[in-house]
Scaffold this motif. Sequence first.
Motif, PDB file in Angstrom:
ATOM      1  N   THR A 176     -13.441  16.157 -12.683  1.00 23.58           N
ATOM      2  CA  THR A 176     -14.379  15.150 -13.153  1.00 23.58           C
ATOM      3  C   THR A 176     -15.236  15.752 -14.254  1.00 23.58           C
ATOM      4  N   TYR A 177     -15.694  14.897 -15.161  1.00 22.50           N
ATOM      5  CA  TYR A 177     -16.391  15.367 -16.352  1.00 22.50           C
ATOM      6  C   TYR A 177     -17.713  14.632 -16.522  1.00 22.50           C
ATOM      7  N   ARG A 178     -18.615  15.290 -17.225  1.00 27.13           N
ATOM      8  CA  ARG A 178     -19.923  14.704 -17.502  1.00 27.13           C
ATOM      9  C   ARG A 178     -20.202  14.773 -18.995  1.00 27.13           C
TER      10      ARG A 178
ATOM     11  N   PHE B 258     -19.151  17.501 -23.607  1.00 28.80           N
ATOM     12  CA  PHE B 258     -18.808  17.155 -22.229  1.00 28.80           C
ATOM     13  C   PHE B 258     -18.285  18.390 -21.528  1.00 28.80           C
TER      14      PHE B 258
ATOM     15  N   SER C 268     -17.728  18.779 -14.148  1.00 29.80           N
ATOM     16  CA  SER C 268     -18.887  18.616 -13.268  1.00 29.80           C
ATOM     17  C   SER C 268     -19.147  19.870 -12.442  1.00 29.80           C
TER      18      SER C 268
ATOM     19  N   GLN D 175     -28.716  15.031 -14.226  1.00 32.75           N
ATOM     20  CA  GLN D 175     -28.176  14.504 -15.475  1.00 32.75           C
ATOM     21  C   GLN D 175     -29.287  13.728 -16.154  1.00 32.75           C
TER      22      GLN D 175
ATOM     23  N   SER E 125     -22.540   4.361 -10.056  1.00 35.75           N
ATOM     24  CA  SER E 125     -23.302   4.951 -11.159  1.00 35.75           C
ATOM     25  C   SER E 125     -24.770   4.570 -11.076  1.00 35.75           C
TER      26      SER E 125
ATOM     27  N   HIS F 117     -25.551   7.394 -15.723  1.00 38.83           N
ATOM     28  CA  HIS F 117     -25.380   8.670 -15.046  1.00 38.83           C
ATOM     29  C   HIS F 117     -24.356   8.554 -13.926  1.00 38.83           C
ATOM     30  N   ASP F 118     -23.750   9.673 -13.599  1.00 35.69           N
ATOM     31  CA  ASP F 118     -22.537   9.698 -12.792  1.00 35.69           C
ATOM     32  C   ASP F 118     -22.792   9.505 -11.300  1.00 35.69           C
TER      33      ASP F 118
ATOM     34  N   TYR G  76     -24.699  11.787  -8.653  1.00 39.91           N
ATOM     35  CA  TYR G  76     -26.149  11.800  -8.493  1.00 39.91           C
ATOM     36  C   TYR G  76     -26.666  10.630  -7.667  1.00 39.91           C
TER      37      TYR G  76
END
Length: 484
Positions: free
Chosen positions: A95-97, A152, A155, A376, A398, A411-412, A415
């Motif tokens: 997973t990416y942020r 990016f 996570s 984040q 989200s 935000h993901d 969180y």
Amino acid sequence: MTRHDHPPARRRSARLRAALASAAVTALGATALAALPGTASAAGGLTVQYRTSATGATADQSEPWFKVTNTANTALPLSEVKLRYYFKADAANATYRFACSWAVKGCGNITGTFGTLAHPTATADRYLEIGFTSGAGSLAPGTDTGDLQLRFYQSTWQTLRQSDDYSFGAGQTSYGDWSKVTATRAGTLVWGTAPDGNTPTDPPTTPPPTTPPPGGSGTLWDDFGYTSHTDPRISANGWNVRSNSGGPGVPGATWDPSNVTFATSNGNTVMTLETSTAGTAATTEQTEVLTKATKFRNGTYAARVKFNDAPKSGPDGDHLVQTFFTINDLKAPMADDYAEYDFEYLPNGGWGEPSNILYTTSWETYNPDPWQAVNQHTESRQSYTGWHDLVVTIDDSSIKYYVDGQLFGTHDAAYLPERPMSINFNQWLIDLNGQTSTTPRAYEQQVDYVLHVKDQVLTPAQVAAKVAAYRAAGTAFEDTVPAP
């Protein structure tokens, strides 16, 4: 209840700080914006230029930077434009942020979301889609967006491999046309070439309704129609006007309930939080109003808040924080059931920022000593003085922040809250370094109303309709949110 007072923009690992420092050095060293030859065409009315600030085959984070230029003869509304950067996931479950380090158009006006390609290739099975809120405005013919310094990362902060990414260009250390990034305008592809079989589409969606949805599992509404901080209805309605000592802010400062007042403005009663100082801890008075109950979790939170850049009296320059947020308690350092969701406006900067900045921050956890944080954030470096409609929505996927009806940051799911929270407003000073004068000065933050709708995600338009309905009915207060 106390809360931490560490800067959202500085809550980063050593690896991230080093990466950002490297990016800054690279940016300063780029003295030319050479356009490289490419296969992309400007026939669609715009061009996309790309450069990278992280050129290695592997990196802590990928740093695609962009410029969009309007090559048409008419204005280009940026809210119609979406870019896609294509890459190969480092693992099937990776997973990416997304983060925006800096943008001429303001990071608060830039969005970043990740998607999975329907037809994976050897160099791409994911994409990062960049969008613009209406706050980014339009591009006049022949003008560009200026830098969009984006990044990016995984996570987990594991190293990612860029060398096998479709859109990555290790040699692109200065801006040039880049056909391996696509751009759509109102859903139509106008720039670039996608990986085979993955032409981006963006069908139009039905506009959101402007009336509030029926039902709901509980609502908190308060029009703040009180007479003073001693009005017994404040406590009866579930609010606490803080008087106990502790953080955040200047050590030794007091929290004075008498600095919370109520008055009529434009036909509505508003709550005013005053914070004052004469340059010493002993003369510093901060203010906070919060719910006594910790019972709010998923759903919609909204408030109309007036931020102020200038003090009501005395010299300006203090490192002030004006807020609307939800929070629960940190039971232990790095406890994974901590949650906090902030709007924080710094009219005079602070935490290393030189001037006004608005943060939205979603928290997973933190360790106060030594400082370590998992969160984040989204920021916008501009003045937000005046009244603003602030909305944050939390569902099972989200957290979304809105300012004046426009999406400010997404935000993901990492969180999302595990436990209920309280609802808070406070105004406090980070330190006394911004203004060293001993002349007394005072700052004001005002609040018109607060609304929480449990377990429902409302659009900003639906929030406005619900507020209007309460006021039309003459309802000053309602709390049907059940205890947890």
